[in-house]
Scaffold this active site. Structure first.
Site, mmCIF file in Angstrom:
data_model
loop_
_atom_site.group_PDB
_atom_site.id
_atom_site.type_symbol
_atom_site.label_atom_id
_atom_site.label_comp_id
_atom_site.label_asym_id
_atom_site.label_seq_id
_atom_site.Cartn_x
_atom_site.Cartn_y
_atom_site.Cartn_z
ATOM 1 N N GLU A 91 -10.263 6.056 2.940
ATOM 2 C CA GLU A 91 -9.084 5.443 2.549
ATOM 3 C C GLU A 91 -8.702 5.618 1.084
ATOM 4 O OE1 GLU A 91 -6.475 4.366 3.930
ATOM 5 O OE2 GLU A 91 -5.406 2.948 2.395
ATOM 6 N N HIS B 72 1.891 7.371 1.458
ATOM 7 C CA HIS B 72 0.977 8.115 1.760
ATOM 8 C C HIS B 72 0.566 8.748 3.014
ATOM 9 C CE1 HIS B 72 -0.900 4.649 3.394
ATOM 10 N NE2 HIS B 72 -1.647 5.301 3.675
ATOM 11 N N HIS C 93 3.308 7.249 5.477
ATOM 12 C CA HIS C 93 3.922 5.930 5.770
ATOM 13 C C HIS C 93 3.451 5.197 4.587
ATOM 14 C CE1 HIS C 93 -0.441 6.916 7.002
ATOM 15 N NE2 HIS C 93 -0.687 5.793 6.374
ATOM 16 N N HIS D 87 -2.374 10.978 5.351
ATOM 17 C CA HIS D 87 -3.850 11.188 5.710
ATOM 18 C C HIS D 87 -3.892 12.926 6.215
ATOM 19 C CE1 HIS D 87 -4.149 7.086 5.102
ATOM 20 N NE2 HIS D 87 -3.710 6.713 6.291
ATOM 21 N N GLU E 111 -4.255 7.047 11.872
ATOM 22 C CA GLU E 111 -4.362 5.692 11.462
ATOM 23 C C GLU E 111 -3.824 4.855 12.544
ATOM 24 O OE1 GLU E 111 -3.340 4.530 7.323
ATOM 25 O OE2 GLU E 111 -2.319 2.666 8.300
ATOM 26 N N ARG F 116 0.717 -1.276 0.028
ATOM 27 C CA ARG F 116 -0.129 -0.024 0.011
ATOM 28 C C ARG F 116 0.929 1.061 -0.053
ATOM 29 N NH1 ARG F 116 -2.413 4.057 -0.659
ATOM 30 N NH2 ARG F 116 -3.768 4.660 0.501
HETATM 31 MN MN MN Z 1 -2.693 5.251 5.746
#
Ligand code: MN
Ligand code: MN
Length: 373
Positions: free
Chosen positions: A151, A82, A128, A84, A89, A79
């Protein structure tokens, strides 16, 4: 007695106490809205055998304080990097192994490897990435301390780098524009590559140690409390200091056991049923009451201050992952409240003879076992 109104104090993410001061149309009706969403049955975002399924206010309108995601990554899948803008999170690993990197505003990078039962916490805005380790898929549940957070609306490194002019990016990185020719042209989201090395290699800038770790081995601890009828693991910021806006709980209930009627004065509550079948009840004042049955893969939500209970109605142990949008856990149980009253108070309030309260619990029950028959 002072009649001074409580001053409005802006708070950092997670303290949702201000929500309850404003009438919420969704919760102000004659009936309580649903508080259940079948997360694992939803479609989500799928890429090969990797997926992300989310429960935000879109899917579960009552869940304004907390959003959640079920994510699976295949071996070699990441993943991507990125951040937020609007949520911290928190995560719990269900299956497989996961590696994360996280950067803080001081430039400290932490790389951690996780196994089932481990949790992480990334403060709002800290960059992260998440990566499957080894040759088995990994599956984890992500919690965000903001129900409006999606998300699929994260700030991804490839999305950003593909939007700015290549000349600007080349100047920024001090490289030739030609070197950027084959970079991604849109958001990668799930990146695919080699299975990561173990142990992890060092960051480009070498090793750094952040002041607070982002990792905690929740289920490696003995349970927080054990009852006749179940057990509870609980980790808040008193054990895991960086987790200032989330408390995590794993609750096991034996068949027939009941997590007693209670409420949380300072936080919303979010459920993910890992295993089993439970009946969740919710009380919302003015005679409003609702019960929902949740099975494995379902999500539930209880707004701050609303009365509720959880009962195992299946024939095997039920296990729930529960998250609260507070770094300091607080609850008040019905039995605790009743036990805090003189008998005459209970007699008057409930129209019963005082002697009938002699065999009431003298403290909080928390988990009541199945009735012996
Ligand atoms: Mn995340
Ligand atoms: Mn609760």
């Amino acid at each position: 007695m002072s009649s001074r109104p409580t001053p409005f104090i802006p708070t950092i993410g997670g303290d949702t106490s201000f929500h309850n001061n404003v009438p919420d149309p969704l919760l102000a009706g004659k009936e309580l809205p649903t508080f259940k969403f079948a997360l694992e049955k939803s479609a989500g975002k799928v890429s090969g055998n990797s997926y992300g399924k989310e429960a935000t206010v879109e899917e579960l309108p009552i869940s304004k304080g907390i959003a959640g995601v079920s994510m699976q990554l295949e071996p070699g899948v990441m993943r991507e990097m990125h951040w937020h803008a609007t949520a911290a999170e928190w995560a719990f690993v269900l299956k497989g192994r996961v590696r994360t990197t996280v950067i803080d505003p001081l430039g400290n990078s932490e790389i951690n490897d996780f196994e089932p039962g481990d949790i992480w916490y990334f403060p709002r805005g800290h960059g992260h990435m998440l990566q499957c380790l080894g040759n088995e898929p990994c599956h984890f549940i992500l919690i965000f301390d903001n129900g409006y957070f999606s998300e699929f609306g994260t700030f991804s490194v490839s999305d950003w780098m593909s939007r700015v002019p290549k000349e600007l990016l080349a100047k920024n990185l001090g490289v030739d524009v030609a070197q950027l020719a084959t970079y991604p042209t849109s958001e990668v989201y799930f990146g695919r590559g080699a299975v990561p090395p173990e142990p992890a290699a060092l960051p480009l800038h070498g090793a750094t140690t952040p002041p607070l770790t982002h990792k905690y081995r929740m289920l490696s601890d003995p349970p927080h409390r054990v009852f006749d009828g179940g057990q509870e693991w609980r980790v808040d910021s008193t054990k895991f200091p960086i987790s200032r806006t989330v408390t995590g709980v794993v609750l096991d209930l034996d068949p027939g056991a009941l997590r007693e009627l209670h409420w949380h004065p300072t936080a919303d509550e979010w459920h993910y049923v890992i295993d089993g079948n439970v009946s969740v009840t919710m009380f919302g004042s003015h005679g409003r009451y609702r019960a929902e049955t949740l099975e494995a893969g379902d999500v539930g939500y209880i707004p701050q201050g609303y009365g509720h209970s959880i009962e195992n109605i299946g024939d095997k142990t039920a296990r729930l992952l529960i998250a609260f949008n507070t770094g300091v856990y607080a609850s008040i149980g019905l039995t605790q409240w009743l036990a805090g009253q003189p008998k005459d108070v209970l007699a008057t309030n409930l129209s019963q003879p005082a002697v009938s309260f002699d065999d009431f619990p003298k403290g909080e029950v928390f988990i009541a076992p199945a009735k012996k028959s």
